[in-house]
Design an enzyme around this catalytic site. Structure first.
Site, PDB file in Angstrom:
ATOM      1  CD  GLU A  37      -3.047  -1.044   2.143  1.00 13.87           C
ATOM      2  OE1 GLU A  37      -3.163  -0.184   3.131  1.00 13.87           O
ATOM      3  OE2 GLU A  37      -4.136  -1.681   1.994  1.00 13.87           O
ATOM      4  CD  GLU A  41      -4.526  -5.623   3.086  1.00 17.76           C
ATOM      5  OE1 GLU A  41      -5.436  -4.553   3.406  1.00 17.76           O
ATOM      6  OE2 GLU A  41      -3.453  -5.485   3.528  1.00 17.76           O
TER       7      GLU A  41
END
Ligand SMILES: *[C@@H]1O[C@H](CO)[C@@H](O)[C@H](O)[C@H]1NC(C)=O
Ligand SMILES: *[C@@H]1O[C@H](CO)[C@@H](O)[C@H](O)[C@H]1NC(C)=O
Ligand SMILES: *[C@@H]1O[C@H](CO)[C@@H](O)[C@H](O)[C@H]1NC(C)=O
Ligand SMILES: *[C@@H]1O[C@H](CO)[C@@H](O)[C@H](O)[C@H]1NC(C)=O
Ligand SMILES: CC(=O)N[C@H]1CO[C@H](CO)[C@@H](O)[C@@H]1O
Length: 680
Positions: A311, A416
């Site tokens: 991320e 995710e």
């Protein structure tokens, strides 16, 4: 009825295949059994006579020996855990565990009949990845392991991330000190979780690890190196139960996204800001060290995907800067692993929250590059409709995008996703941040109370069925997925799990996650989902690793400048003269000598670690907004740097040469000690 026929390795075809396989297996099984009987007899004889020679008074115990040759089993078999205790294996999907103390790197285990054993080929793009994250384990997060943080909520500096948690623990020697983190590693995820995950029909785990599994520098308060030992346990447990690992480097020095789960809540200091280049250089070393370890023959078939950075925020860094970094990261991994199928892992890059279209056409020809997307809907505007009205949202939001990305880019995984449609849950937005949904977060407007959404013990069947539908819609539309996360720990304050939408295990136990994830296939009604094959180079086949120069011309490493910092030439940078750090392999209790590897796949990959240049000034790696030091280096060092970088650009090498830097440090006659917080 879900349409299983759309799935290559679907229920029905695998039943037919399995009958055929079963006959072959029975044949092989009889042969193995006879061989084993012969072996056991021989061993008992040897053991007994050896014992006899050693001491006539001690009795050999052939029973123990016979037991130790039970190296594999399926549903209902007795497994000996690595601590010597036993339990009954539950796997109704034909999965078989495998552990032989005299052959501990054997990859014969299989998670389910329909998932390839670790010593068989996993056909990416065709064989579905069905995984869970082991979040909150080796990288802690307040909402996943709230009990760790709740202990230090009222301290002068409350624990809100692993940095402040570690500081609080270190101060609290009476309460266990920093070793409380190791207690967490020991207890939060254990061997049983791996067995349960295989038994739940899953074939992959994504494991976040922190850079401090390798080392810390200066005053970084994290517990250094310890989590690596537990990652190694994870590798051996995954191997035992036939699970593959997607290793996710979740934190970088300085923080790549400024979020609590990057280690420190606050500022971004990788690829951004005055320390953004130096921190990226240091991060690339950690990527290299991990890649060198996991590409070794003992590990490469278990750790098959390497997410090099979790991320990063592309909109902050700038996409071209991120692309430069990813290209360098890819090269670092492939230098370690070699090129082509069987050589190290897939290199997984996170989309930086930009979406797939920004990555279409990125690095064509790259050997096994995969794109990772995290699909959450709960952190934006909050829903006002009923849960029932939202259960099919993933189908319309993701199905065709994922389908097209598989065809265009190559392997795309949802690293995710969760069952949360609103941001309710203890610490889901951070410690003491509150929720948008109930208006407790600053600037938000209340939609409703979070209480009924969190009181999972009181959920009725309709609510559970809706979460089940939602989970299946996500699974079907995302195709290759990793639920975030396997387990949410209890809050000590509330005595229960306070973020139920994020726990796969809790959903399995209480009837809102599918006990057979294959039942998700067809939920979105896509009659012809992409199911491979991927293009040859995307799986390490013909053409893999040949990236046209035109595709990389505009993304040199390092990039010319960074946001919130300026020209790279005016920013602190490190030099590759430090001693190389390698990661150790596991140790085995068995007396049999096994080669766990040197930690380093490519012996010619010998550049030193990135370390400070004597005579140059550095800011704190976690500095946030600041001006770069000026002057960057003392006058004679600066002159040497200019000469070196001129020489380097002449040879096309982007880093200052080893020889020049060595001579600088010799000339200066000073140790290469890091400097921090120099006055501006
Ligand atoms: C995988 O390992 C098992 C156990 O050693 C072995 O029986 C099997 O033949 C192996 N399969 C392949 C494809 O090597
Ligand atoms: C830990 O103790 C030191 C020394 O007393 C103190 O300065 C620091 O603020 C404490 N840190 C935390 C997180 O409580
Ligand atoms: C939470 O506590 C309950 C009650 O003690 C226990 O049964 C449960 O296993 C715990 N859950 C987790 C995830 O630790
Ligand atoms: C998915 O992709 C496949 C192959 O690329 C294509 O044939 C199919 O039409 C697509 N399906 C949908 C629903 O987009
Ligand atoms: C302030 C902060 O960084 N909050 C993040 C902490 O981690 C949770 C869960 O991963 C995120 O949702 C928050 O945004």
């Amino acid at each position: 009825m879900p349409d299983y026929s759309q799935q290559k390795h679907g229920l029905f075809s695998s039943v037919r295949k399995n009958r055929r396989r079963a006959r072959i297996f029975i044949g092989i099984g009889v042969f193995i059994l006879l061989a084993l009987i012969a072996l056991v007899t021989a061993l008992i004889y040897m053991f007994a006579s050896k014992k006899h020679q050693e001491s006539s008074s001690s009795n050999g115990d052939p029973g123990t020996l016979a037991h130790s040759v039970e190296v594999t089993g399926g549903d209902g078999s007795t497994v000996t855990r690595d601590d010597g205790t036993t339990f009954t294996y539950k796997n109704s999907f034909g999965g078989t565990w495998y552990y032989d103390a005299s052959d501990p790197f054997n990859n014969g285990a299989r998670a389910q009949s329909w998932s390839p054993a670790l010593n068989e080929t996993f056909n990416y793009g065709t064989d579905p990845i069905r995984g869970v994250n082991l979040g909150g384990w080796l990288v802690t997060e307040p909402f996943i392991a709230p009990a760790l943080f709740e202990k230090y909520l009222d301290s002068p500096t409350p624990a809100i991330d692993e940095w402040t948690l570690s500081e609080n623990m270190r101060n609290d020697t009476a309460g266990g000190g920093i070793s409380q983190l190791e207690d967490h590693y020991k207890t939060f995820i254990t061997e049983d979780d791996f067995a349960e995950i295989a038994g739940a029909g899953l074939n992959f785990v994504r494991i976040p690890i922190p850079y401090w599994a390798i080392e810390t520098r200066d005053d970084e308060p994290f517990l250094a190196k310890t989590s690596w030992t537990y990652f190694l346990k994870a590798v051996e447990w995954a191997r035992k139960y036939g699970l593959r690992i997607n290793l996710d480097l979740h934190t970088l020095p300085g923080s790549q996204n400024g979020w609590n789960h990057s280690g420190k809540d606050g500022s971004i200091n990788v690829l951004y800001g005055p320390m953004g280049y130096a921190n990226a250089q240091r991060s690339l070393d950690y990527i290299r060290i991990i890649a060198e370890f996991i590409s070794q023959p003992q590990y490469k078939d278990v750790i098959t995907i390497f997410g090099i950075t979790n991320e990063p925020q592309a909109s902050v860094d700038g996409i071209d800067v991120l692309k430069s970094y990813y290209l360098e990261g890819y090269n670092v991994v492939r230098t370690a692993s070699g090129v082509g199928e069987g050589k190290g892992p897939y290199v997984s890059i996170h989309d930086g929250f930009l979406g797939a279209s920004d990555w279409t056409g990125f690095l064509p020809g790259a050997d096994r590059l995969s794109l990772d997307m995290h699909k959450y809907t709960c952190f934006g505007p909050q829903p006002t409709g009923t849960l029932a009205s939202m259960v099919n949202v993933p189908c319309s939001a993701y199905a065709s995008m994922i389908n097209n990305t598989l065809a265009d880019f190559g392997l795309v995984t949802a690293g995710e996703f969760s069952n949360a449609v609103m941001d309710c849950g203890l610490y889901v937005n951070g410690v003491n941040v509150g929720s948008r949904y109930d208006g407790t977060m600053g600037g938000s407007t209340k939609i409703g109370s979070c209480d009924p959404w969190l009181d999972w013990a009181s959920w009725d069947d309709a609510t559970k069925q809706n979460y089940m539908k939602l989970a299946k819609a996500s699974m079907d539309s995302l195709q290759n997925w990793f639920f975030w996360t396997w387990k949410i720990g209890n809050s000590t304050v509330h005595g229960t799990v306070m973020s139920p939408h994020w726990s796969y295990q809790l959903g399995l136990e209480n009837g809102w996650m599918p006990t057979d994830p294959r039942t998700a296939v067809g939920t979105c009604g896509n009659k012809s989902p992409f199911d491979g094959p991927l293009k040859s180079y995307q799986t390490g086949g013909a053409g893999a690793g040949t990236i046209p120069a035109s595709a990389t011309a505009d993304i040199p490493w390092p990039p010319a400048s960074l946001s919130n910092a300026g020209a790279i030439t005016l920013l602190p940078s490190y030099t590759p003269t430090g001693s190389l750090v390698t990661l150790p392999g596991p140790t085995f209790t068995s007396s049999v000598t096994v080669d766990a590897g040197s930690g380093w796949t490519n012996p010619s990959d010998q550049a030193g670690m990135m370390v400070p240049i004597a005579g140059c000034t550095y800011l704190d790696p976690w500095v946030g907004d600041a001006n770069p030091p000026s002057p960057l280096c003392s006058a004679n060092v600066a002159a040497a740097k200019v000469a070196a970088s001129t020489a380097a650009s002449a040879t096309g090498v982007s880093t200052i040469s080893h020889a020049v830097e060595t001579s600088i440090s010799t000339v200066k006659g000073r140790a290469l000690t890091p400097k921090r917080n120099f006055s501006l």
